[in-house]
Scaffold this active site. Sequence first.
Site, PDB file in Angstrom:
ATOM      1  N   SER A 182      43.982 -64.516  64.517  1.00  0.00           N
ATOM      2  CA  SER A 182      44.027 -63.327  63.650  1.00  0.00           C
ATOM      3  C   SER A 182      45.449 -62.906  63.305  1.00  0.00           C
ATOM      4  CB  SER A 182      43.268 -62.162  64.276  1.00  0.00           C
ATOM      5  OG  SER A 182      43.534 -62.086  65.631  1.00  0.00           O
ATOM      6  N   HIS A 240      34.925 -58.820  72.567  1.00  0.00           N
ATOM      7  CA  HIS A 240      35.692 -59.566  73.560  1.00  0.00           C
ATOM      8  C   HIS A 240      34.897 -59.569  74.853  1.00  0.00           C
ATOM      9  CE1 HIS A 240      38.830 -61.070  76.124  1.00  0.00           C
ATOM     10  NE2 HIS A 240      39.548 -61.327  75.047  1.00  0.00           N
ATOM     11  N   HIS A 284      36.053 -55.819  69.475  1.00  0.00           N
ATOM     12  CA  HIS A 284      37.436 -56.311  69.582  1.00  0.00           C
ATOM     13  C   HIS A 284      38.031 -56.683  68.245  1.00  0.00           C
ATOM     14  CE1 HIS A 284      40.839 -58.137  71.540  1.00  0.00           C
ATOM     15  NE2 HIS A 284      40.566 -59.327  71.043  1.00  0.00           N
ATOM     16  N   ARG A 305      33.778 -67.242  72.142  1.00  0.00           N
ATOM     17  CA  ARG A 305      33.707 -65.838  72.583  1.00  0.00           C
ATOM     18  C   ARG A 305      32.309 -65.246  72.525  1.00  0.00           C
ATOM     19  NH1 ARG A 305      39.105 -62.843  70.397  1.00  0.00           N
ATOM     20  NH2 ARG A 305      40.369 -63.652  72.086  1.00  0.00           N
ATOM     21  N   ALA A 364      50.503 -57.310  59.905  1.00  0.00           N
ATOM     22  CA  ALA A 364      50.210 -57.675  58.503  1.00  0.00           C
ATOM     23  C   ALA A 364      51.095 -56.894  57.542  1.00  0.00           C
ATOM     24  CB  ALA A 364      48.733 -57.427  58.198  1.00  0.00           C
ATOM     25  N   ARG A 372      35.620 -65.595  65.243  1.00  0.00           N
ATOM     26  CA  ARG A 372      37.049 -65.920  65.168  1.00  0.00           C
ATOM     27  C   ARG A 372      37.477 -66.779  66.353  1.00  0.00           C
ATOM     28  NH1 ARG A 372      41.963 -62.546  67.314  1.00  0.00           N
ATOM     29  NH2 ARG A 372      40.381 -62.027  68.835  1.00  0.00           N
ATOM     30  N   GLU A 428      43.782 -71.727  74.789  1.00  0.00           N
ATOM     31  CA  GLU A 428      42.772 -70.664  74.845  1.00  0.00           C
ATOM     32  C   GLU A 428      41.411 -71.239  74.498  1.00  0.00           C
ATOM     33  OE1 GLU A 428      44.047 -67.289  72.522  1.00  0.00           O
ATOM     34  OE2 GLU A 428      45.089 -66.428  74.238  1.00  0.00           O
TER      35      GLU A 428
HETATM   36  C1  LIG Z   1      43.821 -55.817  72.996  1.00  0.00           C
HETATM   37  C2  LIG Z   1      43.929 -56.774  71.840  1.00  0.00           C
HETATM   38  C3  LIG Z   1      44.411 -58.064  72.056  1.00  0.00           C
HETATM   39  C4  LIG Z   1      44.521 -58.961  70.983  1.00  0.00           C
HETATM   40  N1  LIG Z   1      45.066 -60.189  71.203  1.00  0.00           N
HETATM   41  C5  LIG Z   1      45.273 -61.021  70.145  1.00  0.00           C
HETATM   42  C6  LIG Z   1      45.958 -62.244  70.306  1.00  0.00           C
HETATM   43  O1  LIG Z   1      46.394 -62.596  71.397  1.00  0.00           O
HETATM   44  N2  LIG Z   1      46.122 -63.036  69.215  1.00  0.00           N
HETATM   45  C7  LIG Z   1      45.674 -62.700  67.981  1.00  0.00           C
HETATM   46  O2  LIG Z   1      45.852 -63.458  67.021  1.00  0.00           O
HETATM   47  N3  LIG Z   1      45.037 -61.520  67.814  1.00  0.00           N
HETATM   48  C8  LIG Z   1      44.837 -60.678  68.843  1.00  0.00           C
HETATM   49  N4  LIG Z   1      44.207 -59.480  68.640  1.00  0.00           N
HETATM   50  C9  LIG Z   1      43.817 -59.107  67.280  1.00  0.00           C
HETATM   51  C10 LIG Z   1      45.066 -58.733  66.501  1.00  0.00           C
HETATM   52  O3  LIG Z   1      45.913 -57.971  67.327  1.00  0.00           O
HETATM   53  C11 LIG Z   1      44.721 -57.932  65.253  1.00  0.00           C
HETATM   54  O4  LIG Z   1      43.734 -58.576  64.509  1.00  0.00           O
HETATM   55  C12 LIG Z   1      45.973 -57.774  64.398  1.00  0.00           C
HETATM   56  O5  LIG Z   1      47.018 -57.196  65.150  1.00  0.00           O
HETATM   57  C13 LIG Z   1      45.681 -56.901  63.190  1.00  0.00           C
HETATM   58  O6  LIG Z   1      46.904 -56.662  62.552  1.00  0.00           O
HETATM   59  P1  LIG Z   1      46.925 -55.735  61.270  1.00  0.00           P
HETATM   60  O7  LIG Z   1      48.356 -55.596  60.889  1.00  0.00           O
HETATM   61  O8  LIG Z   1      45.963 -56.240  60.285  1.00  0.00           O
HETATM   62  O9  LIG Z   1      46.348 -54.326  61.773  1.00  0.00           O
HETATM   63  P2  LIG Z   1      46.903 -53.322  62.884  1.00  0.00           P
HETATM   64  O10 LIG Z   1      47.905 -53.933  63.755  1.00  0.00           O
HETATM   65  O11 LIG Z   1      45.702 -52.721  63.529  1.00  0.00           O
HETATM   66  O12 LIG Z   1      47.671 -52.218  62.025  1.00  0.00           O
HETATM   67  C14 LIG Z   1      46.974 -51.338  61.179  1.00  0.00           C
HETATM   68  C15 LIG Z   1      47.954 -50.300  60.674  1.00  0.00           C
HETATM   69  O13 LIG Z   1      47.323 -49.491  59.681  1.00  0.00           O
HETATM   70  C16 LIG Z   1      47.537 -48.108  59.978  1.00  0.00           C
HETATM   71  N5  LIG Z   1      46.432 -47.352  59.374  1.00  0.00           N
HETATM   72  C17 LIG Z   1      45.109 -47.624  59.405  1.00  0.00           C
HETATM   73  N6  LIG Z   1      44.422 -46.716  58.679  1.00  0.00           N
HETATM   74  C18 LIG Z   1      45.346 -45.855  58.169  1.00  0.00           C
HETATM   75  C19 LIG Z   1      45.267 -44.706  57.341  1.00  0.00           C
HETATM   76  N7  LIG Z   1      44.095 -44.255  56.864  1.00  0.00           N
HETATM   77  N8  LIG Z   1      46.415 -44.066  57.006  1.00  0.00           N
HETATM   78  C20 LIG Z   1      47.620 -44.479  57.462  1.00  0.00           C
HETATM   79  N9  LIG Z   1      47.759 -45.583  58.267  1.00  0.00           N
HETATM   80  C21 LIG Z   1      46.636 -46.246  58.606  1.00  0.00           C
HETATM   81  C22 LIG Z   1      47.578 -48.099  61.509  1.00  0.00           C
HETATM   82  O14 LIG Z   1      48.146 -46.928  62.003  1.00  0.00           O
HETATM   83  C23 LIG Z   1      48.440 -49.339  61.744  1.00  0.00           C
HETATM   84  O15 LIG Z   1      49.794 -49.045  61.491  1.00  0.00           O
HETATM   85  C24 LIG Z   1      44.091 -58.571  69.698  1.00  0.00           C
HETATM   86  C25 LIG Z   1      43.587 -57.291  69.495  1.00  0.00           C
HETATM   87  C26 LIG Z   1      43.520 -56.387  70.545  1.00  0.00           C
HETATM   88  C27 LIG Z   1      42.991 -55.004  70.294  1.00  0.00           C
END
Ligand SMILES: Cc1cc2nc3c(=O)[nH]c(=O)nc-3n(C[C@H](O)[C@H](O)[C@H](O)COP(=O)(O)OP(=O)(O)OC[C@H]3O[C@@H](n4cnc5c(N)ncnc54)[C@H](O)[C@@H]3O)c2cc1C
Length: 533
Positions: free
Chosen positions: A384, A239, A344, A285, A22, A379, A120
Amino acid sequence: MAQHIDNIIETKGALILGAGVAGLFTALKLAPFPCVVLADAHPGTTGSSPRAQGGIAASVGRGDTWQSHAADTIAAGVGLCDPDIAALVAREAPDRIADLVRYGAPFDRSADGSLAVGREAAHSASRIVHVKGDRAGLEVTRALADRVVELPSVTLMEGFHAIELALEDGRVAGLFARTCSGPERRLVLLRAPAVILATGGLGALYAISTNPPETRGEGLGMAARAGAMIADPEFVQFHPTAIAVDVDPAPLATEALRGEGAILVDENGRRFMPALHPSAELAPRDVVARAIHREVVAGHKVFLDCRKAVGAKFAEAFPTVYEACREAGIDPACQPIPVAPAAHYHMGGIATGKTGRSSLPGLWAVGECASTGLHGANRLASNSLLEALVFGARAAEDVRASTQPRLTGGALPAPARYAAPPVPPLLRQTMTRYAGLERDAVGLRHALRIIDQIERAGGHEPSLLNMTVTAKMVVTGALARRESRGGHTRSDYPQTESVARRTFMTLADANAIAAAAPGDDHKAPAALNTIRR
Ligand SMILES: Cc1cc2nc3c(=O)[nH]c(=O)nc-3n(C[C@H](O)[C@H](O)[C@H](O)COP(=O)(O)OP(=O)(O)OC[C@H]3O[C@@H](n4cnc5c(N)ncnc54)[C@H](O)[C@@H]3O)c2cc1C
């Protein structure tokens, strides 16, 4: 007493907190508008994003339509999805995948060169784009991170942990962060005309989770503490098939395995899903997770049997899962994999509209920390990462259109303390036990008392408060929702009400629910907020 601020950094454009899919995608879409990306570690190495296995949903396969993708999303959300948002996301999905291809994401291809698409659970068509079988998260995050580090419009700040939003005249004007390493912890104020939270989910607040330790729900907690509206906090997705080998975070046996035909069995080889749902192992799920949870509570062990469906091609087709199994001494090609449900994904989050704007001026939220109305009560798999892309692009456009790149100025009242403690194990156990797959009023009230004790013992340290406040939002949202729906199951209210209402609540509402007499939870203000938008 207020702390001394060691450094004030003026950010001319946007300040993005978080470097998962994101945050990185938003930074790319903002360019050439200037931004700072602040995270606790190097981009692409933290958060859930690099761990994602299945892939990203988009109607790019032959014969598939965005209408069908939207319909599947809405069906999985059990009445709580915002249909406009589901349509918007499904419609924009193919364009966002095209963006990723341009940014260098090496999606798997079919023999004719088109994007290969997998199937899926609860999708009515094959529409999951993937990379090297189960490495979508790792490869997509890496591609985005590689592009971001080259962009002149982006300033990267690694090694900072954000603890609190900075407010000025009712507007979010930046945030306070502390350095993660070095002999002395330093407190930094970063000022910015636009702050975009991309902090991911809250899985690490649970004892059994597939999420890494940095997913502590701190973005949600910071926003709630600043007064932002939070939506649907009670909806946490578990999950069904984390690999049950006592590893934290729990490795995942991706849903795609069940898509390939793997089946769930107990220790006697008894298959239990066909009796519970017409889609059997490919049921939504929450249905599969609850079924496994109940088998475990009834004293059974549960296994994912991939021997027939995947067998000898396991290592090549699912290298990540294969590696995790081998590390635990299991050969999934010829042995069933022990599995259990694990926290999850958070469907709830900071309430945002179509452009990622929160209820607080100056604050946007994208990715898992936001609640756009896409997921409803549950979801749909692989939606996501897609949501992070669609709203990352939309938030970037909105920020560019509405924000003047300018320097602000001056100190703001700083938090009195700034350590960043680990998630207290008691908090994790409490969330898993009382705010997990099956909840009831007695357990949820007990959880609130424990959360309160943890807050007091921690001296209201901001980073700890971010976690406890997020936990409190989940628990009070769960108390106020006197029904079972999607990811939220109340053993004392098993019915699903005929009218589906989203929850919209502030921290003040959560405190009112916590203070209400037992039995009066639903009369507290948050219950009224369920129809506010
Ligand atoms: C094992 C697993 C498998 C998955 N498989 C899928 C899939 O196949 N398809 C799908 O759509 N989704 C999947 N998901 C869900 C998806 O990966 C997440 O919803 C998505 O990656 C979230 O992205 P994000 O950028 O919002 O957050 P994240 O990728 O979690 O990034 C958050 C960032 O914020 C930083 N951060 C947080 N708090 C602070 C703070 N206080 N100070 C400084 N930095 C901070 C973290 O270090 C990180 O850099 C999966 C999740 C997991 C755990």
